[in-house]
Structure formats: C-alpha cells, structure tokens
Design a protein around this motif. Structure first.
Motif, PDB file in Angstrom:
ATOM      1  N   GLY A 388       0.810  -1.200   0.000  1.00  0.00           N
ATOM      2  CA  GLY A 388       0.000   0.000   0.000  1.00  0.00           C
ATOM      3  C   GLY A 388       0.850   1.259   0.000  1.00  0.00           C
ATOM      4  N   THR A 390       1.365   5.164   1.657  1.00  0.00           N
ATOM      5  CA  THR A 390       1.093   6.032   2.807  1.00  0.00           C
ATOM      6  C   THR A 390       1.419   7.464   2.423  1.00  0.00           C
ATOM      7  OG1 THR A 390       1.628   4.261   4.370  1.00  0.00           O
ATOM      8  CG2 THR A 390       1.624   6.512   5.212  1.00  0.00           C
ATOM      9  N   LEU A 417      -8.757  10.163   2.277  1.00  0.00           N
ATOM     10  CA  LEU A 417      -9.199   9.029   3.083  1.00  0.00           C
ATOM     11  C   LEU A 417     -10.432   8.370   2.479  1.00  0.00           C
ATOM     12  CD1 LEU A 417      -8.729  10.183   6.772  1.00  0.00           C
ATOM     13  CD2 LEU A 417      -7.747   8.183   5.700  1.00  0.00           C
ATOM     14  N   CYS A 420      -9.423   5.808   0.087  1.00  0.00           N
ATOM     15  CA  CYS A 420      -8.642   4.682   0.597  1.00  0.00           C
ATOM     16  C   CYS A 420      -9.461   3.400   0.665  1.00  0.00           C
ATOM     17  CB  CYS A 420      -8.076   5.003   1.974  1.00  0.00           C
ATOM     18  SG  CYS A 420      -6.713   6.181   1.934  1.00  0.00           S
ATOM     19  N   TYR A 421     -10.779   3.513   0.616  1.00  0.00           N
ATOM     20  CA  TYR A 421     -11.588   2.308   0.660  1.00  0.00           C
ATOM     21  C   TYR A 421     -11.502   1.533  -0.654  1.00  0.00           C
ATOM     22  CZ  TYR A 421     -13.499   4.250   4.941  1.00  0.00           C
ATOM     23  OH  TYR A 421     -13.636   4.752   6.205  1.00  0.00           O
ATOM     24  N   ARG A 424      -5.399   0.683  -1.159  1.00  0.00           N
ATOM     25  CA  ARG A 424      -4.790   0.321   0.117  1.00  0.00           C
ATOM     26  C   ARG A 424      -3.938   1.462   0.648  1.00  0.00           C
ATOM     27  NH1 ARG A 424      -2.378  -5.562  -1.141  1.00  0.00           N
ATOM     28  NH2 ARG A 424      -2.261  -4.716  -3.233  1.00  0.00           N
ATOM     29  N   ASP A 425      -4.336   2.658   0.373  1.00  0.00           N
ATOM     30  CA  ASP A 425      -3.571   3.818   0.818  1.00  0.00           C
ATOM     31  C   ASP A 425      -3.878   4.143   2.277  1.00  0.00           C
ATOM     32  OD1 ASP A 425      -2.948   3.786  -1.802  1.00  0.00           O
ATOM     33  OD2 ASP A 425      -3.840   5.714  -2.306  1.00  0.00           O
ATOM     34  N   ARG A 426      -2.888   4.716   2.931  1.00  0.00           N
ATOM     35  CA  ARG A 426      -3.071   5.225   4.285  1.00  0.00           C
ATOM     36  C   ARG A 426      -2.599   6.676   4.316  1.00  0.00           C
ATOM     37  NH1 ARG A 426      -1.345   1.213   8.902  1.00  0.00           N
ATOM     38  NH2 ARG A 426       0.733   2.022   8.503  1.00  0.00           N
ATOM     39  N   THR A 444      -3.224   5.709   8.927  1.00  0.00           N
ATOM     40  CA  THR A 444      -4.516   5.075   9.179  1.00  0.00           C
ATOM     41  C   THR A 444      -5.365   5.127   7.927  1.00  0.00           C
ATOM     42  OG1 THR A 444      -6.499   5.129  10.561  1.00  0.00           O
ATOM     43  CG2 THR A 444      -5.533   7.228   9.978  1.00  0.00           C
ATOM     44  N   GLN A 445      -6.366   4.273   7.900  1.00  0.00           N
ATOM     45  CA  GLN A 445      -7.419   4.302   6.901  1.00  0.00           C
ATOM     46  C   GLN A 445      -8.769   4.576   7.532  1.00  0.00           C
ATOM     47  OE1 GLN A 445      -6.704   0.373   5.175  1.00  0.00           O
ATOM     48  NE2 GLN A 445      -6.143   1.318   3.243  1.00  0.00           N
TER      49      GLN A 445
END
Length: 573
Positions: A388, A390, A417, A420-421, A424-426, A444-445
């Motif tokens: 992922g 970040t 954010l 991100c769903y 797979r990014d945070r 975080t996600q």
C-alpha cells in the motif's frame, strides 16, 4: 475489426497455427467470444489437442516435471508431461491473459520460440515437443490492461469482438479448404516485391519488432494456400498487413507527398524502373488498407499507451509488487527453512524428496516412515502482494494564517481518506509549529479517527521546518520497513525560523532545513512541496530542489485542488 477479418483470422490460424503463434482475443465473456472459439476449434483437424491454462497454474503443471505418485510407487524418478507438452500440435487457451504474470509470459514466449519444453528440476532433465498455438483471452475493461508484451509480440493476430454485432460470425471456414491449404502451404512462394512492400509498411506504421514482418509473411503465405494458390498475390499481402500489422501500429502513416513538378526550362527526370515503382505502389496499397482498418481505434489506443508510458511507478494506485511475502498471489515455491511464519509447500517438498527415497532407504533400513524428508527437501511457498501507499502530510501550523491552511489540509486529507476504501492507501498527518513537530495522526485508513484528530488540530507560533522534515523522514522509514510506499506532501510557506536545537533565527532555521532536505533526497522518497504563501517563496523552491521533490505554488488552494495535485504527484512518483 470486421466480422470478415475475424473469420479470416480463424482460417489463417487453422492453416498455420504453429507458425503464426496464435491470437490475442479481446472480448468480454459471452456468446460472441464462445462462437469465435467454437469456429476455431471446428476449423482445426479432428483430434487436435485443446487445453486451458489459467494464469495461476503452477509451473509443475505448465511445464511438467516429476510425477510424484509414480516416483514414490516405483522408488525411482519418473517424469510427467505438463499442459504445454500435452497440447503439442494443438491450441492452448489462456483466460484472463491481461493478468498473466511476467514470468509465465516469458515461459510461454520461450516455448513459442523453441517449440519444445525443457525442464531441469529435481535431478531430471526432460525435453518434450510443444508446437502450440496460443489464444490469449484479453478480458480487461481498461484499454491499458493488456497481456504482457513478450507474449503479444509472438502472436500474429490481435482481434477485438466487443464492437461486432451479434450475427457477425455466422460464416465459418471450410474444413476441406483448410485441410488442402495445410498440404499446399510448404509450396507457397513469395515474390520479392511483396516482401519489400511488407517491410515498407511496417516502417511506415512505426513497428519496431522484426517479428511483426515475419508473422505477416507467414499470414500472407497461409492466405495464398487457403485460396488455393502456390504463389502469393497482392490481395494476400494486403490481408496480412491488415490483420497482423494494423493492430501493432504506433503511428498513423503519413500520406504520400506529391511529386514536385519540374521547373520551367528544366528537363523532367527520368522515370524510375518498373520494379521499384511497383514496390512503392504495393506499399501504398497496403498502407491505405491498414489506415482504413485502424482508423476507428488508433487514436484511443495511442492515447492510452502514452498515458501508460508517462507513469513511472504504481504509487497511489495498487502499490508496488513485493515478493516472498506471506500472502497475496502464489508464485510457486523455493528452497528454504521453516521459520518466521513461512508456509510449507507440501507437494513441492515431496517432489524434491521423491527421487532420493531408494538411496535413503538403503542408508536407513530401520526407518518406518513412509517418506524420508531432509532439510534440503523443504520448499516454501512464495507470494506476491501489492504494498500500500502512505501519504504523509507535513503541515505548517505556524503564524496568523494557520487556520486557513488547517482547513485546506483537513479537507484534502478527508478527501484522500475517502478514496482509501477503493485502494490500500493510508494517510498520516504531521503538524509543526513553535519549536517542534508532532505526529497528530499516525498512518490510518479509519475515516472517523482521522476526523476526530483533525478537528483539534492546533495552530500558531514559529516554523520549525527542519524538525518537520526529520519527523517525516522517521515516519517514512517506519512505513518502508513495513513494506509500504511513503509519499511526503509538505505544506508550508517556506519561512523556516527555528533550528533543530531550538535556536531561533531565519539563517539557522533555513540552514538546518536544507541539511535535512539533502538527507531526504538520499532516501529517494517521492516528495511534493506545496507552497501556501500568498506569493511563491524562493526558499520554498530551493528546498524542493534540495529534497529532489516537486514544487507546486498554490497560494489559493482549496481542498479539491490540493487533492487533485496530490493525486497527480502520487501517480507520477
């Protein structure tokens, strides 16, 4: 691509399946694709092998190797053929070819070149003939999702069925004509001017691979044999150029320039010989046919290829591939030790141990174990997983305009954010003010947690820019060690006035910030510096250059514009 061209491709592939390599069939699952495959299967001689090769098929089944059951029963190594050897003289259908791994595509390309399978594994060396033709089913929705280039380069045809009407494939090649063409194919001859015209057409279309011309030559010979001729004619060359060269075109061929008229009083030049003139006419004829065949889709395909070429990484989308992980897509097995949560590949371990059972029984006659396994037999599963991304926001929270910058940062972080769903990014947030930098939002996600942290984001004070860069570097190192790809977005007005030791002053603050920037450059971290000052600051641009990052002056940024800039930087990282 018309329905007649799709039928012609079936006929030519049935006449010379091994020489033409196969076809990349771009079509969604449905009646039209099933109809095309059924016509191809009916055109092949009776008893022709027909095998399917899903992308996740293990190498031992694709290439062949040790027959585990027979070896354990006989006490000596016995080999078995794989799918490619079983399909010798037939067709291998590869579903979801756009998801085919590069290693598997390389193996298929090697078999198409050598026309045999060579396996050296588990103490055995075996060779099996594998004269195959491949049908790569391209089911990708996006125009950029295509089978690997090494495989496409060896397949003569690329056919798209999605734009054809339902009744476009009603006709079918005659099996009798195909059988007669197979017998006549070795006697077909080609005139030199036709070959010269094919080469000129490939050059005009910007085709760099010499395989394209060779495949077009094979298609021209197959077309002549199917028509019952032993000498290829112009119409055969035009058909080959339309089916083989047109899908590979990288540019629109230029129109022929008009010949200049001789000046007044100047004698006209002598006419060229008939041979070269005929070659030029043939090339022009082929180019016109190719231009007509590719006109509807060339611009869209070239635009997609240009977009794919501008991307230098997968940051911000699916991340980079990381092998030998503990989850993801299976890549086979490797020798190793069982530790650290590694997963045992049981079948591959038994394959490695099977050839040595007879010798080990003689060495250990009292052992009652059914299979004697040693440490060197252990095989571990290999996986490929996508790491992922970040996005680390380092936000300048100093000064009287901090509240405005905080609002824009909050909006941009919340917009990222929300995306991100689907990825797979945070997202992480570092705020720096007064004499320190603090990680207010760890990677975080969780959208709710991020909103709660952002609601209480403080502001005011001096600008400890060096401390912010140090904190971002430390957080990026942590993310990299965990297998993720960090992206730093630094939002500041560039007015550094606090050094790392707490000393105040513009000179000390800028010197420490530049020193930290050079350390960040050594990490090769993708960096975007967003200058939030009302006017672009020279030091902010200097800082971005020192970090090796991208500088974006954005004095009146809103959340949507900032999110768009960050997304573009992530795709180009």
């Amino acid at each position: 691509m018309t329905g007649d061209d799709a039928i012609h491709a079936i006929a030519l592939l049935a006449v010379d399946p091994v020489g033409l390599g196969g076809v990349a069939l771009r079509a969604a699952p449905g009646p039209l694709r099933d109809r095309w495959l059924a016509l191809l299967r009916d055109a092949m001689p009776t008893g022709t092998a027909w095998r399917r090769l899903p992308p996740d098929t293990p190498d031992s089944r694709v290439l062949g190797g040790l027959d585990l059951g027979a070896t354990l029963a006989a006490g000596r190594p016995l080999a078995e053929r794989g799918i490619l050897a079983e399909a010798d003289g037939g067709v291998v259908v590869v579903p979801m070819a756009e998801r085919l791994a590069g290693t598997m595509a390389a193996r298929l390309a090697a078999v198409l070149d050598a026309r045999e399978v060579v396996v050296e594994r588990d103490g055995l060396t075996r060779r099996w003939p594998a004269r195959i033709s491949i049908v790569a089913l391209d089911e990708g929705i996006d125009a950029e999702e295509v089978p690997p280039a090494p495989l496409l380069d060896r397949l003569a045809f690329a056919i798209g069925l999605d734009d054809l009407p339902r009744g476009a494939l009603m006709a079918s090649p005659s099996p009798e004509a195909i059988a007669a063409a197979r017998l006549a194919l070795p006697q077909v001859t080609v005139q030199p001017e036709l070959l010269q015209a094919l080469c000129a057409t490939g050059l005009a279309l910007g085709i760099a691979s010499p395989r394209a011309t060779l495949l077009a030559l094979r298609a021209m010979c197959a077309a002549a044999a199917f028509a019952g001729r032993v000498t290829a004619l112009e119409e055969d060359a035009v058909l080959a150029a339309r089916l083989v060269l047109a899908p590979r075109a990288t540019r629109v061929p230029d129109d022929a320039a008009p010949e200049p008229e001789p000046a007044e009083g100047q004698a006209p030049e002598s006419q060229p010989e008939a041979g070269p003139a005929r070659e030029e006419d043939l090339a022009d004829m082929m180019i016109d046919a190719v231009r007509a065949a590719m006109a509807p889709t060339l611009l869209a395909r070239l635009a997609a290829a240009q977009q794919a070429a501008t991307r230098t990484g997968a940051v911000g989308r699916a991340g980079a591939a990381r092998r030998d992980g503990k989850r993801g897509r299976a890549l086979g097995a490797r020798a190793g030790r069982l530790h650290g949560g590694a997963r045992l590949a049981l079948i591959e371990t038994l394959r490695a141990a099977a050839p040595w059972q007879a010798m080990r029984r003689r060495q250990n006659p009292r052992s009652d174990r059914p299979v004697l396994i040693r440490a060197e037999d252990i095989r571990l599963r290999r996986y490929e997983e996508r790491s992922g991304t970040t996005a680390i926001f380092a936000v300048d929270a100093s000064g009287s305009t901090a509240l405005h910058r905080m609002a824009e940062a909050k909006g941009a972080v919340e917009m990222l954010l929300a995306e991100c769903y689907a990825r797979r990014d945070r997202v992480a947030l570092i705020a720096f003010r007064r004499d320190a930098a603090a990680v207010l939002l760890p990677p975080t996600q969780a959208l709710g947690r991020a909103r709660r942290c952002l609601a209480a984001l403080p502001g005011g004070g001096a600008t400890p820019l060096a401390a912010a860069l140090e904190a971002a570097r430390a957080l990026a190192d942590i993310e990299r060690r965990q297998g993720r790809l960090p992206l730093l977005i630094l939002m500041t007005d560039g007015r550094a006035n606090v050094a790392r030791d707490g000393q105040t002053g513009r000179a000390a603050g800028e010197a420490d910030a530049l020193a930290m920037a050079r350390l960040l450059r050594a990490t090769a971290l993708p960096i975007l510096l967003v200058d939030t000052a009302p006017r672009p600051q020279p030091f902010a641009r200097l800082l971005a250059d020192a970090m090796g990052g991208r500088y974006v002056p954005l004095p009146q940024a809103d959340a949507a514009a900032l999110s768009a800039v960050v997304g573009a930087a992530a795709r180009a990282a």
